[in-house]
Design a protein around this motif. Structure first.
Motif, mmCIF file in Angstrom:
data_model
loop_
_atom_site.group_PDB
_atom_site.id
_atom_site.type_symbol
_atom_site.label_atom_id
_atom_site.label_comp_id
_atom_site.label_asym_id
_atom_site.label_seq_id
_atom_site.Cartn_x
_atom_site.Cartn_y
_atom_site.Cartn_z
ATOM 1 N N LYS A 398 0.841 -1.204 0.000
ATOM 2 C CA LYS A 398 0.000 0.000 0.000
ATOM 3 C C LYS A 398 0.873 1.250 0.000
ATOM 4 O O LYS A 398 0.578 2.227 -0.700
ATOM 5 N N ASN A 399 1.953 1.219 0.795
ATOM 6 C CA ASN A 399 2.846 2.376 0.875
ATOM 7 C C ASN A 399 4.068 2.113 -0.010
ATOM 8 O O ASN A 399 5.073 1.564 0.439
ATOM 9 N N VAL A 400 3.962 2.499 -1.271
ATOM 10 C CA VAL A 400 5.046 2.250 -2.218
ATOM 11 C C VAL A 400 6.249 3.130 -1.912
ATOM 12 O O VAL A 400 7.396 2.714 -2.101
ATOM 13 N N ARG A 401 6.019 4.327 -1.415
ATOM 14 C CA ARG A 401 7.114 5.281 -1.210
ATOM 15 C C ARG A 401 8.160 4.739 -0.240
ATOM 16 O O ARG A 401 9.369 4.867 -0.490
ATOM 17 N N ASN A 402 7.733 4.161 0.855
ATOM 18 C CA ASN A 402 8.691 3.613 1.815
ATOM 19 C C ASN A 402 9.546 2.520 1.182
ATOM 20 O O ASN A 402 10.758 2.436 1.421
ATOM 21 N N LEU A 403 8.891 1.668 0.371
ATOM 22 C CA LEU A 403 9.621 0.598 -0.294
ATOM 23 C C LEU A 403 10.646 1.157 -1.271
ATOM 24 O O LEU A 403 11.793 0.689 -1.333
ATOM 25 N N LEU A 404 10.270 2.177 -2.042
ATOM 26 C CA LEU A 404 11.185 2.773 -3.013
ATOM 27 C C LEU A 404 12.358 3.459 -2.320
ATOM 28 O O LEU A 404 13.508 3.377 -2.783
ATOM 29 N N ASP A 405 12.091 4.131 -1.200
ATOM 30 C CA ASP A 405 13.169 4.784 -0.461
ATOM 31 C C ASP A 405 14.172 3.758 0.060
ATOM 32 O O ASP A 405 15.390 3.955 -0.010
ATOM 33 N N ARG A 406 13.653 2.653 0.587
ATOM 34 C CA ARG A 406 14.543 1.615 1.086
ATOM 35 C C ARG A 406 15.358 0.996 -0.049
ATOM 36 O O ARG A 406 16.563 0.761 0.087
ATOM 37 N N ALA A 407 14.696 0.760 -1.180
ATOM 38 C CA ALA A 407 15.399 0.170 -2.320
ATOM 39 C C ALA A 407 16.495 1.100 -2.832
ATOM 40 O O ALA A 407 17.593 0.659 -3.189
ATOM 41 N N ALA A 408 16.215 2.395 -2.866
ATOM 42 C CA ALA A 408 17.234 3.353 -3.305
ATOM 43 C C ALA A 408 18.430 3.319 -2.365
ATOM 44 O O ALA A 408 19.586 3.378 -2.801
ATOM 45 N N GLY A 409 18.166 3.206 -1.071
ATOM 46 C CA GLY A 409 19.252 3.124 -0.097
ATOM 47 C C GLY A 409 20.058 1.850 -0.222
ATOM 48 O O GLY A 409 21.208 1.793 0.206
ATOM 49 N N GLU A 410 19.468 0.820 -0.820
ATOM 50 C CA GLU A 410 20.161 -0.447 -1.014
ATOM 51 C C GLU A 410 20.853 -0.530 -2.364
ATOM 52 O O GLU A 410 21.392 -1.576 -2.719
ATOM 53 N N GLY A 411 20.822 0.579 -3.125
ATOM 54 C CA GLY A 411 21.562 0.614 -4.379
ATOM 55 C C GLY A 411 20.761 0.320 -5.621
ATOM 56 O O GLY A 411 21.337 0.220 -6.717
ATOM 57 N N PHE A 412 19.430 0.190 -5.534
ATOM 58 C CA PHE A 412 18.634 -0.043 -6.743
ATOM 59 C C PHE A 412 18.562 1.231 -7.571
ATOM 60 O O PHE A 412 18.437 2.338 -7.040
ATOM 61 N N THR A 413 18.675 1.057 -8.877
ATOM 62 C CA THR A 413 18.756 2.214 -9.777
ATOM 63 C C THR A 413 17.462 2.489 -10.531
ATOM 64 O O THR A 413 17.244 3.600 -11.004
ATOM 65 N N HIS A 414 16.593 1.461 -10.706
ATOM 66 C CA HIS A 414 15.368 1.612 -11.482
ATOM 67 C C HIS A 414 14.217 0.864 -10.821
ATOM 68 O O HIS A 414 14.433 -0.086 -10.054
ATOM 69 N N VAL A 415 13.003 1.287 -11.142
ATOM 70 C CA VAL A 415 11.812 0.587 -10.706
ATOM 71 C C VAL A 415 10.970 0.279 -11.942
ATOM 72 O O VAL A 415 10.902 1.070 -12.891
ATOM 73 N N ALA A 416 10.361 -0.910 -11.950
ATOM 74 C CA ALA A 416 9.468 -1.311 -13.045
ATOM 75 C C ALA A 416 8.125 -1.696 -12.436
ATOM 76 O O ALA A 416 8.076 -2.526 -11.514
ATOM 77 N N HIS A 417 7.064 -1.100 -12.932
ATOM 78 C CA HIS A 417 5.723 -1.397 -12.439
ATOM 79 C C HIS A 417 5.122 -2.460 -13.353
ATOM 80 O O HIS A 417 4.767 -2.188 -14.512
ATOM 81 N N ILE A 418 5.010 -3.677 -12.842
ATOM 82 C CA ILE A 418 4.617 -4.823 -13.650
ATOM 83 C C ILE A 418 3.101 -5.017 -13.583
ATOM 84 O O ILE A 418 2.526 -5.099 -12.489
ATOM 85 N N ARG A 419 2.499 -5.104 -14.787
ATOM 86 C CA ARG A 419 1.074 -5.366 -14.883
ATOM 87 C C ARG A 419 0.845 -6.641 -15.676
ATOM 88 O O ARG A 419 1.773 -7.193 -16.283
ATOM 89 N N ALA A 420 -0.396 -7.107 -15.720
ATOM 90 C CA ALA A 420 -0.723 -8.384 -16.357
ATOM 91 C C ALA A 420 -0.348 -8.398 -17.835
ATOM 92 O O ALA A 420 0.113 -9.429 -18.354
ATOM 93 N N GLU A 421 -0.500 -7.263 -18.532
ATOM 94 C CA GLU A 421 -0.197 -7.248 -19.967
ATOM 95 C C GLU A 421 1.284 -7.442 -20.275
ATOM 96 O O GLU A 421 1.673 -7.804 -21.379
ATOM 97 N N HIS A 422 2.135 -7.222 -19.285
ATOM 98 C CA HIS A 422 3.575 -7.371 -19.512
ATOM 99 C C HIS A 422 3.998 -8.836 -19.607
ATOM 100 O O HIS A 422 5.103 -9.136 -20.066
ATOM 101 N N VAL A 423 3.117 -9.759 -19.160
ATOM 102 C CA VAL A 423 3.453 -11.181 -19.240
ATOM 103 C C VAL A 423 3.603 -11.586 -20.699
ATOM 104 O O VAL A 423 4.535 -12.308 -21.079
ATOM 105 N N GLU A 424 2.722 -11.127 -21.568
ATOM 106 C CA GLU A 424 2.791 -11.445 -22.989
ATOM 107 C C GLU A 424 3.670 -10.468 -23.756
ATOM 108 O O GLU A 424 4.176 -10.800 -24.834
#
Length: 436
Positions: A398-424
């Motif tokens: 629900k709180n995406v911002r906290n997750l993104l902040d933590r990921a940035a602190g762990e060295g992640f450079t990009h985020v991808a928002h995956i939806r059902a259409e991306h499977v195909e």
């Protein structure tokens, strides 16, 4: 309230960010050493107790962790306690450095190794230290050694490679202090210490930075008052010149010695050897300055010639060192094998490194809808993976911002928002930069 659980004293856990940082530093060191022709080996973390206590490890032998023999009963424990020899219960011990295991390794594999072997060994070692800042009971050593080369080429290659590794980490403000055990022995002879007294005298001189000149002289006076007074005069004469830095040049080294010592054959030979090493290091592109320090001892008893230590202006202790230790491998092999080594104090330098925060890799945080089937989630991850990129799947909270902040602190450079259409159509996945 839950009880706080910590690692054993003097040992540490490393969270992912710290572990990645340490591995980046180690990768830089490995790359620099490989470029200079060193081959990495690995040895067991335990060695025979008798080998670890054979007199080659100096005072570190007193700090070794012993492993009890299997099947010891109460009677054996009581007998060992009564006899005052706890090592009688031990047949193995944790290694306290990488040099003793290397000596055993060379003796074991001598028939398959080249005549001159350039070894790289990185791994944890253990000492029963009193834990304090910068001193741990488990720590990593990074060693390079050249075995089979009796000439000063070994020292020159080690000093060039070691300085290249430190410079690659941005530690180019380091200085390498150099001396020679043969020069120290000549000094002690000139002062009047008997040969049997000299090992103890070296131990006292090695405490100079801890107890000062007067403390050293007081210890030495207990053995030989007249010899101690000569040491006092020498230390007084060196105080200012060492602070200013004595260039590692033959003439400057001899000028720094007491007048009665500089004409002695052994002293002249050692000074000429050090001057030749300095010329060779300069010719090889040595990245760090070399200075002569006549008070440098190095505590290990196995050193036989050139010795060196690396100093950094922001560290109160040496961050590396080494020297020539001819004779050690011969104890195992039965024949002399010349040897020289250089060790980086990894735990001390890793905190000094400031400019390796970026690992150079693309790291993608893939945010996946909780309703997406597991198999489809794995298909998307497979499509995102490629060389030089790491991918972590996270269910969208629900709180995406906290997750993104933590990921940035762990060295992640990009985020991808995956939806059902991306499977195909995984090609339609957009990678958005993640703010660091």
């Amino acid at each position: 309230m839950a009880t706080q659980i910590n690692p054993p004293r003097g040992m540490r856990d490393f969270v992912p960010a710290d572990k990645r940082r340490r591995e980046r530093v180690l990768a830089k060191i490995r790359t620099a050493y490989a470029a200079h022709g060193f081959d990495e080996i690995e040895t067991p973390v335990v060695e025979d107790s008798a080998r670890l206590h054979s007199g080659m490890g100096g005072d570190n032998e007193k700090l070794s962790f012993a492993i009890l023999r299997r099947g010891i009963d109460r009677e054996a424990l009581a007998a060992a306690a009564e006899g005052g020899d706890p090592l009688a219960l031990s047949d193995l011990g944790l290694r306290f450095d990488l040099t003793v295991p290397l000596a055993r390794f060379v003796a074991t594999h001598r028939g398959t190794l080249p005549a001159v072997f350039r070894s790289l060994q990185i791994g944890p070692v253990w000492r029963a230290e009193r834990p304090q800042k910068g001193r741990y009971r488990q720590f990593v050593q990074c060693d390079i050694d050249i075995l089979g080369e009796a000439g000063a080429l070994a020292e020159a290659e080690l000093l060039v490679a070691g300085s290249a590794a430190l410079a690659s980490l941005g530690l180019d403000t380091c200085t390498i202090r150099v001396n020679d055990r043969r020069l120290l022995n000549a000094l002690l002879d000139w002062c009047g210490f008997a040969e049997a007294e000299q090992p103890g005298a070296l131990i006292s001189i090695d405490k100079l930075d801890k107890i000062g000149a007067e403390g050293v002289v007081a210890e030495l006076a207990e053995t030989s008052p007249a010899a101690a007074e000569r040491i006092r005069a020498a230390l007084a004469g060196w105080a200012e010149t060492i602070e200013a830095g004595i260039p590692l040049e033959t003439a400057r080294i001899l000028d720094a010695l007491p007048e009665g010592l500089r004409e002695q054959e052994a002293a002249v030979a050692a000074a000429e050897s050090l001057g030749g090493i300095a010329e060779a290091v300069a010719a090889g592109g040595g990245a760090l300055p070399l200075v002569f320090d006549p008070t440098l001892v190095r505590g290990m008893g196995y050193y036989t010639g050139t010795i060196f230590e690396v100093a950094h202006p922001e560290s109160g202790s040496s961050v590396g060192g080494g020297g020539r230790y001819d004779g050690m491998i011969g104890r195992f092999l039965g024949q002399d094998v010349p040897a020289c080594g250089f060790s980086i104090g990894f735990e001390r330098i890793v905190d000094l490194v400031r400019e390796l925060e970026g690992g150079g890799e693309e790291a993608v945080l893939a945010l996946v809808d909780k309703k997406l089937p597991i198999a489809d989630t794995m298909r998307v991850k497979r499509a995102l993976l490629k060389p030089g990129r790491r991918v972590r799947i996270e269910r969208r909270p629900k709180n995406v911002r906290n997750l993104l902040d933590r990921a940035a602190g762990e060295g992640f450079t990009h985020v991808a928002h995956i939806r059902a259409e991306h499977v195909e159509d995984p090609a339609g996945i957009a990678l958005e930069p993640l703010e660091q």
